[in-house]
Motif scaffolding. Sequence first.
Motif, PDB file in Angstrom:
ATOM      1  N   ARG A  24       0.838  -1.202   0.000  1.00 10.05           N
ATOM      2  CA  ARG A  24       0.000   0.000   0.000  1.00 10.05           C
ATOM      3  C   ARG A  24       0.872   1.251   0.000  1.00 10.05           C
ATOM      4  O   ARG A  24       1.549   1.543   0.990  1.00 10.05           O
ATOM      5  N   PRO A  25       0.868   1.994  -1.080  1.00 16.31           N
ATOM      6  CA  PRO A  25       1.674   3.228  -1.129  1.00 16.31           C
ATOM      7  C   PRO A  25       1.351   4.187   0.012  1.00 16.31           C
ATOM      8  O   PRO A  25       2.234   4.904   0.490  1.00 16.31           O
ATOM      9  N   GLU A  26       0.083   4.175   0.473  1.00 16.72           N
ATOM     10  CA  GLU A  26      -0.304   5.090   1.549  1.00 16.72           C
ATOM     11  C   GLU A  26       0.492   4.837   2.820  1.00 16.72           C
ATOM     12  O   GLU A  26       0.802   5.769   3.571  1.00 16.72           O
ATOM     13  N   GLU A  27       0.805   3.583   3.093  1.00 18.77           N
ATOM     14  CA  GLU A  27       1.531   3.262   4.321  1.00 18.77           C
ATOM     15  C   GLU A  27       2.981   3.718   4.235  1.00 18.77           C
ATOM     16  O   GLU A  27       3.566   4.132   5.244  1.00 18.77           O
ATOM     17  N   PHE A  28       3.560   3.643   3.054  1.00 21.73           N
ATOM     18  CA  PHE A  28       4.918   4.161   2.873  1.00 21.73           C
ATOM     19  C   PHE A  28       4.923   5.675   3.045  1.00 21.73           C
ATOM     20  O   PHE A  28       5.809   6.240   3.687  1.00 21.73           O
ATOM     21  N   ALA A  29       3.912   6.336   2.471  1.00 21.02           N
ATOM     22  CA  ALA A  29       3.827   7.791   2.573  1.00 21.02           C
ATOM     23  C   ALA A  29       3.621   8.226   4.021  1.00 21.02           C
ATOM     24  O   ALA A  29       4.175   9.236   4.466  1.00 21.02           O
ATOM     25  N   LEU A  30       2.854   7.460   4.772  1.00 18.64           N
ATOM     26  CA  LEU A  30       2.593   7.781   6.174  1.00 18.64           C
ATOM     27  C   LEU A  30       3.882   7.829   6.977  1.00 18.64           C
ATOM     28  O   LEU A  30       4.054   8.661   7.882  1.00 18.64           O
ATOM     29  N   LEU A  31       4.818   6.943   6.639  1.00 15.93           N
ATOM     30  CA  LEU A  31       6.092   6.871   7.361  1.00 15.93           C
ATOM     31  C   LEU A  31       7.201   7.632   6.639  1.00 15.93           C
ATOM     32  O   LEU A  31       8.366   7.532   7.032  1.00 15.93           O
ATOM     33  N   ASP A  32       6.826   8.356   5.593  1.00 19.00           N
ATOM     34  CA  ASP A  32       7.787   9.152   4.827  1.00 19.00           C
ATOM     35  C   ASP A  32       8.920   8.283   4.292  1.00 19.00           C
ATOM     36  O   ASP A  32      10.106   8.635   4.374  1.00 19.00           O
ATOM     37  N   VAL A  33       8.548   7.126   3.765  1.00 24.75           N
ATOM     38  CA  VAL A  33       9.509   6.196   3.167  1.00 24.75           C
ATOM     39  C   VAL A  33       9.195   6.089   1.675  1.00 24.75           C
ATOM     40  O   VAL A  33       8.033   5.933   1.289  1.00 24.75           O
ATOM     41  N   ALA A  34      10.204   6.161   0.870  1.00 23.46           N
ATOM     42  CA  ALA A  34      10.003   6.116  -0.582  1.00 23.46           C
ATOM     43  C   ALA A  34       9.460   4.763  -1.021  1.00 23.46           C
ATOM     44  O   ALA A  34       9.896   3.715  -0.531  1.00 23.46           O
TER      45      ALA A  34
END
Length: 242
Positions: A24-34
């Motif tokens: 899920r791209p949203e979870e990466f964005a939540l943690l500020d991880v590319a």
Amino acid sequence: AEDIAVIDHLSGGRVGWVFGLGYRPEEFALLDVAWAGRGQRMDHNLRVVLDALDGLDLTTHGRPGVVGAAVAPRPQLFVGGGSPHAARRAARFGLGLLAQTDVGGLGELYAAECERLGVEPGMCLLPPPDLPSSVFVADDVDAAWDEIGPYLLHNAVDYARWNHVSTTTSTTTASLSPASTVDELRAEDGAYRIVSVDDAVVMATTGTLALHPMCGGIPPDVAWPYLRRVADEVVPAMAAAG
């Protein structure tokens, strides 16, 4: 790694862990991880964890490596995923493979890759598409659907919504459901099931009884009786049946 080693000791090796890449791209964005490069990062981080569990002299976040898990040579560790990349990663790191379902020849690919690398294959769990993944055992099935059905529906709806945006798992996820009501979810008799003690005994002796006690956010005090029923009634009945 420290947490894994401690729980491994406390449980006597009865707990396993699945390392998943995430989808899920949203979870990466939540943690500020590319999102890009996530495969390489997983390989690196997985190697750090395994080296720590193997007791190498390394320091991670300022803490020494963990020495000596309860089960030699390692606890039960799996790579989770339904792609060829996941199967190859599991073989490369000498771990088991856990996929949502048996599709695309993943088992064969995993075995072939282990053989190519000279690695002893680990446990390979590739459940059939119709295997229920969230089972609850009840004395009164109708009352149980009234009690926990909304939680199961919440889990099913959110999971389907998450997978709707995924381009890699939507066709390899066995537990997806299109249900929008509790009645529809029950009528499917699919991934989410509430069964009697007798039916649970049959399921456990002929296949797998996949328990998910707090599915969809079921409160612990509500979940416990369903889990205890398995321990107090299903397991003794299985033992008595031989």
